[in-house]
Design a protein around this motif. Sequence first.
Motif, PDB file in Angstrom:
ATOM      1  N   TYR A 339       0.948  -1.280   0.148  1.00 35.90           N
ATOM      2  CA  TYR A 339      -0.169  -0.168  -0.050  1.00 35.90           C
ATOM      3  C   TYR A 339       0.821   1.160  -0.070  1.00 35.90           C
ATOM      4  N   GLU A 340       2.008   1.292   0.660  1.00 40.39           N
ATOM      5  CA  GLU A 340       2.728   2.422   0.968  1.00 40.39           C
ATOM      6  C   GLU A 340       3.328   2.834  -0.459  1.00 40.39           C
ATOM      7  N   GLN A 341       3.707   1.887  -1.073  1.00 48.29           N
ATOM      8  CA  GLN A 341       4.335   2.010  -2.457  1.00 48.29           C
ATOM      9  C   GLN A 341       3.678   2.326  -3.812  1.00 48.29           C
ATOM     10  N   LEU A 342       2.440   2.477  -3.398  1.00 46.76           N
ATOM     11  CA  LEU A 342       1.404   2.845  -4.541  1.00 46.76           C
ATOM     12  C   LEU A 342       1.846   4.075  -5.019  1.00 46.76           C
ATOM     13  N   PRO A 343       1.820   4.218  -6.245  1.00 44.47           N
ATOM     14  CA  PRO A 343       2.183   5.627  -6.820  1.00 44.47           C
ATOM     15  C   PRO A 343       1.319   6.596  -6.653  1.00 44.47           C
ATOM     16  N   ILE A 344      -0.046   6.375  -6.481  1.00 45.24           N
ATOM     17  CA  ILE A 344      -1.180   7.303  -6.007  1.00 45.24           C
ATOM     18  C   ILE A 344      -1.974   6.268  -5.171  1.00 45.24           C
ATOM     19  N   LYS A 345      -2.746   6.977  -4.164  1.00 46.27           N
ATOM     20  CA  LYS A 345      -3.537   6.293  -3.367  1.00 46.27           C
ATOM     21  C   LYS A 345      -5.105   6.544  -3.660  1.00 46.27           C
ATOM     22  N   ASP A 346      -5.463   7.578  -4.486  1.00 42.83           N
ATOM     23  CA  ASP A 346      -6.781   7.950  -5.053  1.00 42.83           C
ATOM     24  C   ASP A 346      -6.866   8.370  -6.419  1.00 42.83           C
ATOM     25  N   LYS A 347      -8.139   8.246  -7.106  1.00 40.62           N
ATOM     26  CA  LYS A 347      -8.162   8.575  -8.384  1.00 40.62           C
ATOM     27  C   LYS A 347      -7.810  10.028  -8.595  1.00 40.62           C
ATOM     28  N   ALA A 348      -8.234  10.932  -7.518  1.00 44.75           N
ATOM     29  CA  ALA A 348      -8.106  12.385  -7.846  1.00 44.75           C
ATOM     30  C   ALA A 348      -6.518  12.703  -7.804  1.00 44.75           C
ATOM     31  N   GLN A 349      -5.531  11.916  -7.510  1.00 39.99           N
ATOM     32  CA  GLN A 349      -4.398  12.164  -7.505  1.00 39.99           C
ATOM     33  C   GLN A 349      -3.644  11.871  -8.964  1.00 39.99           C
ATOM     34  N   LEU A 350      -4.485  11.406 -10.085  1.00 37.25           N
ATOM     35  CA  LEU A 350      -4.104  11.281 -11.398  1.00 37.25           C
ATOM     36  C   LEU A 350      -3.828  12.833 -11.946  1.00 37.25           C
ATOM     37  N   THR A 351      -2.670  13.029 -12.750  1.00 33.40           N
ATOM     38  CA  THR A 351      -2.383  14.294 -13.141  1.00 33.40           C
ATOM     39  C   THR A 351      -3.237  14.854 -14.302  1.00 33.40           C
ATOM     40  N   ILE A 352      -4.235  13.956 -14.899  1.00 36.41           N
ATOM     41  CA  ILE A 352      -5.301  14.422 -15.677  1.00 36.41           C
ATOM     42  C   ILE A 352      -6.353  13.698 -15.272  1.00 36.41           C
ATOM     43  N   ASN A 353      -7.695  14.657 -15.671  1.00 37.80           N
ATOM     44  CA  ASN A 353      -9.098  14.000 -15.391  1.00 37.80           C
ATOM     45  C   ASN A 353      -9.995  14.120 -16.564  1.00 37.80           C
ATOM     46  N   GLU A 377      -6.024   4.925 -14.660  1.00 35.53           N
ATOM     47  CA  GLU A 377      -5.884   4.778 -13.290  1.00 35.53           C
ATOM     48  C   GLU A 377      -5.145   3.555 -12.875  1.00 35.53           C
ATOM     49  N   HIS A 378      -5.590   2.389 -13.578  1.00 39.34           N
ATOM     50  CA  HIS A 378      -5.069   0.955 -13.470  1.00 39.34           C
ATOM     51  C   HIS A 378      -3.704   0.896 -13.727  1.00 39.34           C
ATOM     52  N   GLU A 379      -3.388   1.297 -14.923  1.00 39.62           N
ATOM     53  CA  GLU A 379      -1.937   0.978 -15.206  1.00 39.62           C
ATOM     54  C   GLU A 379      -0.901   2.147 -14.452  1.00 39.62           C
ATOM     55  N   VAL A 380      -1.360   3.293 -13.912  1.00 40.60           N
ATOM     56  CA  VAL A 380      -0.631   4.274 -13.219  1.00 40.60           C
ATOM     57  C   VAL A 380      -0.513   3.362 -11.886  1.00 40.60           C
ATOM     58  N   VAL A 381      -1.451   2.818 -11.160  1.00 39.17           N
ATOM     59  CA  VAL A 381      -1.429   2.066  -9.878  1.00 39.17           C
ATOM     60  C   VAL A 381      -0.496   1.132 -10.078  1.00 39.17           C
ATOM     61  N   LEU A 382      -0.617   0.200 -11.119  1.00 40.76           N
ATOM     62  CA  LEU A 382       0.449  -0.906 -11.221  1.00 40.76           C
ATOM     63  C   LEU A 382       1.853  -0.723 -11.638  1.00 40.76           C
ATOM     64  N   GLY A 383       1.980   0.630 -11.886  1.00 41.18           N
ATOM     65  CA  GLY A 383       3.280   1.211 -12.128  1.00 41.18           C
ATOM     66  C   GLY A 383       3.585   1.027 -13.750  1.00 41.18           C
ATOM     67  N   ASN A 384       2.626   0.537 -14.571  1.00 40.37           N
ATOM     68  CA  ASN A 384       2.875   0.713 -16.029  1.00 40.37           C
ATOM     69  C   ASN A 384       3.116   2.006 -16.541  1.00 40.37           C
ATOM     70  N   LEU A 385       2.638   2.953 -15.960  1.00 37.31           N
ATOM     71  CA  LEU A 385       2.803   4.171 -16.580  1.00 37.31           C
ATOM     72  C   LEU A 385       3.152   5.273 -15.447  1.00 37.31           C
ATOM     73  N   PRO A 386       3.959   6.281 -15.966  1.00 37.77           N
ATOM     74  CA  PRO A 386       4.089   7.408 -14.800  1.00 37.77           C
ATOM     75  C   PRO A 386       2.964   8.340 -14.661  1.00 37.77           C
ATOM     76  N   ASN A 387       2.910   8.809 -13.516  1.00 36.85           N
ATOM     77  CA  ASN A 387       1.737   9.690 -13.380  1.00 36.85           C
ATOM     78  C   ASN A 387       1.935  11.121 -13.868  1.00 36.85           C
ATOM     79  N   GLN A 388       2.388  11.447 -15.051  1.00 38.67           N
ATOM     80  CA  GLN A 388       2.812  12.370 -15.710  1.00 38.67           C
ATOM     81  C   GLN A 388       1.868  12.833 -16.743  1.00 38.67           C
TER      82      GLN A 388
END
Length: 402
Positions: A339-353, A377-388
Amino acid sequence: MQVKNLPQEFIEALPVLEQIRQAGFEAYFVGGSVRDTLLGLPIHDVDIATSAYPAEIKDIFERTVDTGIEHGTVMVLDHGNGYEITTFRTESGYQDFRRPDKVEFVRSLKEDLKRRDLTINALALAPDGTVIDLFSGITDLENKVLRAVGQPEERFFEDALRMMRTVRFASQLGFSIETDTFAAIAKNAHLLEKIAVERIHVEWVKLLLGQDLKQGVAAFLKTELYRYCPGLAQQKENLAKLLELDEFQLADELACWSLLCYLCDFSISDAKKFLKSWKTSNEIITEVTNVLTLLKHADEPTIDPFSCYKAKEKATQTAADLAEILQLKLSKETLITTYEQLPIKDKAQLTINGKVLIEKLSLKPGPILGKVLNILEHEVVLGNLPNQSEVLLQRAQELSKD
């Protein structure tokens, strides 16, 4: 016995007692606050009993509230604090095993104390710290014994919830139940059916949160009280699993219900029905569902990060605590670290909407937009995409074409 150093909560309430006494009436601290003071435990509520009738209390104090005047209780407001003042009383005619048919106000402290449930709760404390103990409650405190005041069956006929309170105190205080009191609970356990689920719920959760849970659960099972609680009549063997675990302390109500549902091997659907039968809150039901979803991976050494993401922090922490208690292959450390290593903890933290995608890619609100955001959202959480934002925008464009 005399308490030399009164807790601050009593000291603050002393002016109220003194004002009642100056008016010519008796007044004492009573109940759990006195018990906890003698045990050196924190005080939660300061209850006061008096020989003054409700109308007399209202004459003595300027600011009062009729919180339970039919039962002799008036709240006195004093310097920002509210103190419930209850007139000495006797009760009789408990035809429904939960409420008295008749309440009679009296001037006798002894008459008031002898209607209380357990000797350790039938103590009174005078303003000078003198403890009034008419039923050997101090001795029972010293011996760590739970004993009904007078005849146990009479006390449980007056309010059948007292049976649950007794096993709850066994867990909360680590006390044993005196033989006659225990026998009376076992004999009359069926009367628990007369009690509202909400009242049983409170005692059951307190039992599970107790410092000596095993003692409380053992008494709960041996007296067969479990047979008259929602959804537990067929769960004796699963409840007994609590007694086989190493010593542990549950953190909160969520942990209680989650552990119980896990040990009973409830499906998500069954867990929801079970929790609803106990009148638990919708929030607890949702969180327990999240915990159980995580614990489905109990026999796996790792867990999908998206599972922790969906469960959120509270449920993940609870699942981690239970994993440690249950000594699961899925460890507490694995859950917490994931859980601590998740890139984001909530969908609102995505850099686009959605708004950005509508403006930049001319996407229209609807299912396609929602699906694109879910994939991102799914790909960012799994680390497959950077949250940029640039990367996510490019990926969104590819997805929208597909």
